[in-house]
Motif scaffolding. Structure first.
Motif, mmCIF file in Angstrom:
data_model
loop_
_atom_site.group_PDB
_atom_site.id
_atom_site.type_symbol
_atom_site.label_atom_id
_atom_site.label_comp_id
_atom_site.label_asym_id
_atom_site.label_seq_id
_atom_site.Cartn_x
_atom_site.Cartn_y
_atom_site.Cartn_z
ATOM 1 N N MET A 1 1.087 -1.333 -0.248
ATOM 2 C CA MET A 1 0.215 -0.259 0.015
ATOM 3 C C MET A 1 0.677 1.674 0.082
ATOM 4 O O MET A 1 1.745 1.180 0.579
ATOM 5 N N LEU A 2 0.441 1.916 -0.971
ATOM 6 C CA LEU A 2 0.966 3.858 -0.973
ATOM 7 C C LEU A 2 0.219 4.340 0.236
ATOM 8 O O LEU A 2 -0.850 4.458 0.494
ATOM 9 N N SER A 3 1.962 4.596 1.324
ATOM 10 C CA SER A 3 1.069 5.848 2.166
ATOM 11 C C SER A 3 0.646 6.793 1.312
ATOM 12 O O SER A 3 1.235 7.659 0.635
ATOM 13 N N ARG A 4 -0.160 7.918 2.542
ATOM 14 C CA ARG A 4 -0.633 9.058 2.494
ATOM 15 C C ARG A 4 0.226 9.695 1.535
ATOM 16 O O ARG A 4 0.426 11.316 0.960
ATOM 17 N N LYS A 5 1.628 9.807 2.837
ATOM 18 C CA LYS A 5 2.624 10.648 2.719
ATOM 19 C C LYS A 5 3.120 10.826 1.230
ATOM 20 O O LYS A 5 3.215 11.803 0.053
ATOM 21 N N THR A 6 3.774 9.322 0.581
ATOM 22 C CA THR A 6 3.910 9.287 -1.259
ATOM 23 C C THR A 6 2.742 9.607 -1.741
ATOM 24 O O THR A 6 3.097 10.525 -2.557
ATOM 25 N N LYS A 7 1.398 9.280 -1.238
ATOM 26 C CA LYS A 7 0.629 9.805 -2.389
ATOM 27 C C LYS A 7 0.771 11.591 -2.173
ATOM 28 O O LYS A 7 0.421 12.073 -3.496
ATOM 29 N N TYR A 8 0.320 11.897 -1.449
ATOM 30 C CA TYR A 8 0.552 13.404 -0.844
ATOM 31 C C TYR A 8 2.091 14.295 -1.871
ATOM 32 O O TYR A 8 1.652 15.271 -2.564
ATOM 33 N N GLY A 9 3.183 13.521 -1.315
ATOM 34 C CA GLY A 9 4.016 14.014 -2.195
ATOM 35 C C GLY A 9 3.977 14.327 -3.559
ATOM 36 O O GLY A 9 4.616 14.946 -4.044
ATOM 37 N N ILE A 29 -1.410 27.121 -0.116
ATOM 38 C CA ILE A 29 -1.733 27.365 -1.311
ATOM 39 C C ILE A 29 -2.261 25.874 -2.103
ATOM 40 O O ILE A 29 -3.393 24.907 -2.166
ATOM 41 N N ILE A 30 -0.731 24.647 -1.945
ATOM 42 C CA ILE A 30 -0.779 23.929 -2.733
ATOM 43 C C ILE A 30 -1.954 22.501 -1.583
ATOM 44 O O ILE A 30 -2.566 21.932 -2.267
ATOM 45 N N ALA A 31 -1.822 22.822 -0.535
ATOM 46 C CA ALA A 31 -2.486 22.116 0.769
ATOM 47 C C ALA A 31 -3.786 21.857 0.352
ATOM 48 O O ALA A 31 -4.762 21.049 -0.369
ATOM 49 N N LYS A 39 -0.559 20.818 7.810
ATOM 50 C CA LYS A 39 0.695 20.750 8.889
ATOM 51 C C LYS A 39 1.040 19.118 8.378
ATOM 52 O O LYS A 39 2.097 19.599 8.493
ATOM 53 N N PHE A 40 0.569 18.415 7.406
ATOM 54 C CA PHE A 40 0.817 17.798 7.390
ATOM 55 C C PHE A 40 1.508 17.124 5.936
ATOM 56 O O PHE A 40 3.025 16.476 6.079
ATOM 57 N N LEU A 41 1.173 18.507 4.808
ATOM 58 C CA LEU A 41 2.171 18.486 4.069
ATOM 59 C C LEU A 41 3.204 19.498 3.977
ATOM 60 O O LEU A 41 3.826 18.870 3.573
ATOM 61 N N GLU A 42 3.437 20.048 4.952
ATOM 62 C CA GLU A 42 4.512 20.994 5.253
ATOM 63 C C GLU A 42 5.475 19.669 5.814
ATOM 64 O O GLU A 42 6.574 20.353 4.952
ATOM 65 N N SER A 43 5.673 18.909 6.933
ATOM 66 C CA SER A 43 7.072 18.134 7.033
ATOM 67 C C SER A 43 7.233 17.287 5.471
ATOM 68 O O SER A 43 8.095 16.830 5.555
ATOM 69 N N ILE A 44 5.901 16.859 4.528
ATOM 70 C CA ILE A 44 6.266 16.416 3.378
ATOM 71 C C ILE A 44 7.646 16.949 2.345
ATOM 72 O O ILE A 44 8.017 16.372 1.773
ATOM 73 N N LEU A 45 6.837 18.317 2.349
ATOM 74 C CA LEU A 45 7.631 19.175 1.662
ATOM 75 C C LEU A 45 8.242 19.170 1.769
ATOM 76 O O LEU A 45 10.139 19.474 1.463
ATOM 77 N N LEU A 46 9.251 19.203 3.055
ATOM 78 C CA LEU A 46 10.511 19.608 4.024
ATOM 79 C C LEU A 46 11.608 17.956 3.523
ATOM 80 O O LEU A 46 12.402 18.568 3.537
ATOM 81 N N GLY A 63 7.751 29.517 -0.291
ATOM 82 C CA GLY A 63 7.012 29.321 -0.521
ATOM 83 C C GLY A 63 8.286 27.755 -1.630
ATOM 84 O O GLY A 63 9.243 27.869 -1.030
ATOM 85 N N TYR A 64 7.335 27.284 -2.608
ATOM 86 C CA TYR A 64 8.358 25.741 -2.531
ATOM 87 C C TYR A 64 8.394 25.765 -3.997
ATOM 88 O O TYR A 64 7.109 26.292 -4.822
ATOM 89 N N TYR A 65 9.537 25.660 -4.335
ATOM 90 C CA TYR A 65 9.664 25.420 -5.921
ATOM 91 C C TYR A 65 10.323 24.733 -6.447
ATOM 92 O O TYR A 65 11.275 24.044 -5.861
#
Lengths: 138, 138
Positions: A1-9, A29-31, A39-46, A63-65
């Motif tokens: 199973m693919l984790s949400r983490k990877t999917k969101y990433g 914006i992305i979230a 907050k979850f996305l924050e840690s993923i993008l990090l 932001g991120y690019y």
DNA sequence: TGTAAAATCTACTAATCCTATAGGATAATA
DNA sequence: TATTATCCTATAGGATTAGTAGATTTTACA
């Protein structure tokens, strides 16, 4: 199973890759666009930044690019950073190899042999697919 | 990642398939031969019996035995019983489909498209591989 | 008929992982 | 200096995994 983490990433990365300008986009914006907990996305993008896929800019207008072009980012790389091994069993992993404690001899293990096949197939897909390939234009 | 449950299950099944006689083999024999916790294996074999792969016999001289021939048992079937969906994301699962709550439209989801490819490839392997194929003779 | 061997069933536990959140620190911009 | 946004650490709750314990049922055999 693919984790949400990877999917969101992956979703966040393709979101960035879809944009024409490569200017910083804020987490919020992305979230919001991708329906992800901010907050979850924050840690993923990090993680993705530390792995070298993303650059970031703090403060207003920050932001991120993407640091690379979309066709230079393999799904395989992203997967390994966020999800870990592509192999289904550590004993057939190329990058995260570990011996199974129940298996005295891998060469005589039927599961081992089978999982090598699966790994090779999945790997081929993930290595031959880049962000550019999975962008779907609206 | 493949769970130990599925791994042990496949090992136990191939252990039985390797034998010439199809007479009952006790859990303890299988557990010892394959280095599996006996009590854990117990519950796995029970699942495989309820799924119709194994028959069992209680009492002295009892144990588990295959109900089908090795070339009639697909890895895909065993996997679905013990592990669950073969797909990495519920939204591309054929047998365990579920909509993603973050995805308004699957047809525009880049992860969805990618995971269909992976599913199709893995499925092909698991469906075309039977117990007989993964037996390794000593 | 008694006993040992074996599966069956229910319940529980410890550890780990996943998803997500909280809150302050740090840096950039205006 | 105020605001905006990332950075970083910690942590909480729930789910899953892997395994354990113990009592029950069934069967073979002496």
């Amino acid at each position: 199973m693919l984790s949400r983490k990877t999917k969101y990433g992956l979703k966040a990365l393709t979101f960035l890759a879809k944009r024409e300008e490569n200017e910083p986009v804020s987490i919020s914006i992305i979230a919001e666009s991708e329906n992800i907990s901010q907050k979850f996305l924050e840690s993923i993008l990090l993680s993705l930044r530390k792995a070298g896929f993303l650059g970031s800019k703090k403060g207003k207008g920050g932001g991120y690019y993407l640091l690379k072009r979309a066709n230079e980012i393999q799904v395989a790389e992203v997967y390994r950073i966020l999800e870990g091994p592509i192999a289904m069993v550590p004993c057939v992993s190329l990058n995260f190899y570990e011996k199974c404690d129940d298996c005295p001899d891998e060469s005589v293990c039927s599961v081992h042999k089978l999982m090598i096949q699966v790994r090779d197939n999945t790997l081929k897909i993930f290595e031959n697919t880049t962000l550019e390939d999975i962008i779907i234009k609206a």
